[in-house]
Design an enzyme around this catalytic site. Structure first.
Site, PDB file in Angstrom:
ATOM      1  CD  GLU A  86      62.177  51.483  69.841  1.00 31.20           C
ATOM      2  OE1 GLU A  86      61.393  51.898  70.721  1.00 31.20           O
ATOM      3  OE2 GLU A  86      63.322  51.926  69.697  1.00 31.20           O
ATOM      4  CG  ASP A  87      57.932  53.326  70.248  1.00 29.35           C
ATOM      5  OD1 ASP A  87      59.035  53.157  69.688  1.00 29.35           O
ATOM      6  OD2 ASP A  87      57.574  54.442  70.672  1.00 29.35           O
TER       7      ASP A  87
ATOM      8  CE  LYS B  21      56.267  55.904  60.383  1.00 33.16           C
ATOM      9  NZ  LYS B  21      56.240  57.336  60.779  1.00 33.16           N
TER      10      LYS B  21
ATOM     11  NE  ARG C 246      55.357  59.076  76.197  1.00 33.64           N
ATOM     12  CZ  ARG C 246      56.325  58.752  75.357  1.00 33.64           C
ATOM     13  NH1 ARG C 246      56.230  57.645  74.662  1.00 33.64           N
ATOM     14  NH2 ARG C 246      57.384  59.527  75.208  1.00 33.64           N
TER      15      ARG C 246
END
Length: 182
Positions: free
Chosen positions: A98-99, A130, A164
């Site tokens: 995941e980013d 986060k 991006r």
């Protein structure tokens, strides 16, 4: 630095060094096994590509499209699976790539789906974490960087489909996304 950014949070070099470290850790943890790497499109594709080249155990690739943001800056809390896996996760060690893990909503719903499909194990790798915004309980197995509560773009992360291709991660100026809301 891109004109729409407030500041650069992580440089290209910092990201590359951390991705190498994560790849080495994953390689050691999965020694003697193969893994199914699942890229969460579109945001994770840059991290996924770099990380996959650093992993030295046999790996299959597959892709999913999940969304809880749309064009907004805050998660809607609702997860849509727009593209599912092409391969079977049963009896495989799955690593979701995941980013960013923000509220945790997407992964809190996705991980149990893959476990219910009979995956041998399901772990999570993210380039950004986060935790200050977490709403769902999610264990991050491979964490790139813990970041503050700011809206970030670059290195695959976007705002409304833009930014991006920036090779580093930066904080988007509030005026940029506030202008779009108005």
């Amino acid at each position: 630095m891109h004109k729409d950014l407030e500041k650069i949070l992580l440089t290209r070099e910092e990201i590359a060094a951390r991705v190498r470290e994560l790849g080495a850790q994953i390689t050691a943890d999965y020694e003697g096994r193969s893994i199914l790497l699942v890229c969460i499109l579109k945001g994770a594709v840059t991290f996924f590509s770099d990380l996959a080249r650093e992993i030295k155990v046999p790996a299959e690739f597959d892709f999913m499209v999940c969304s809880s943001y749309g064009d907004a800056t805050d998660s809607s809390g609702f997860v849509k699976i727009r593209k599912d896996l092409d391969s079977d996760a049963a009896n495989k060690d799955v690593l979701i790539v995941e980013d960013i893990i923000d509220t945790g909503t997407t992964l809190s719903r996705l991980k149990p789906i893959l476990e219910d499909r009979g995956a041998k194990s399901v772990k999570i790798a993210t380039i950004l974490n986060k935790p200050s915004r977490r709403k769902a309980n999610v264990t991050v197995d491979y964490n790139g960087f813990e970041i503050p509560d700011a809206f970030v773009v670059g290195y695959g992360l976007d705002y409304a489909g833009r930014y991006r291709n920036i090779p580093y991660i930066g904080i988007l100026k509030e005026s940029v996304y506030k202008a779009r809301i108005l």
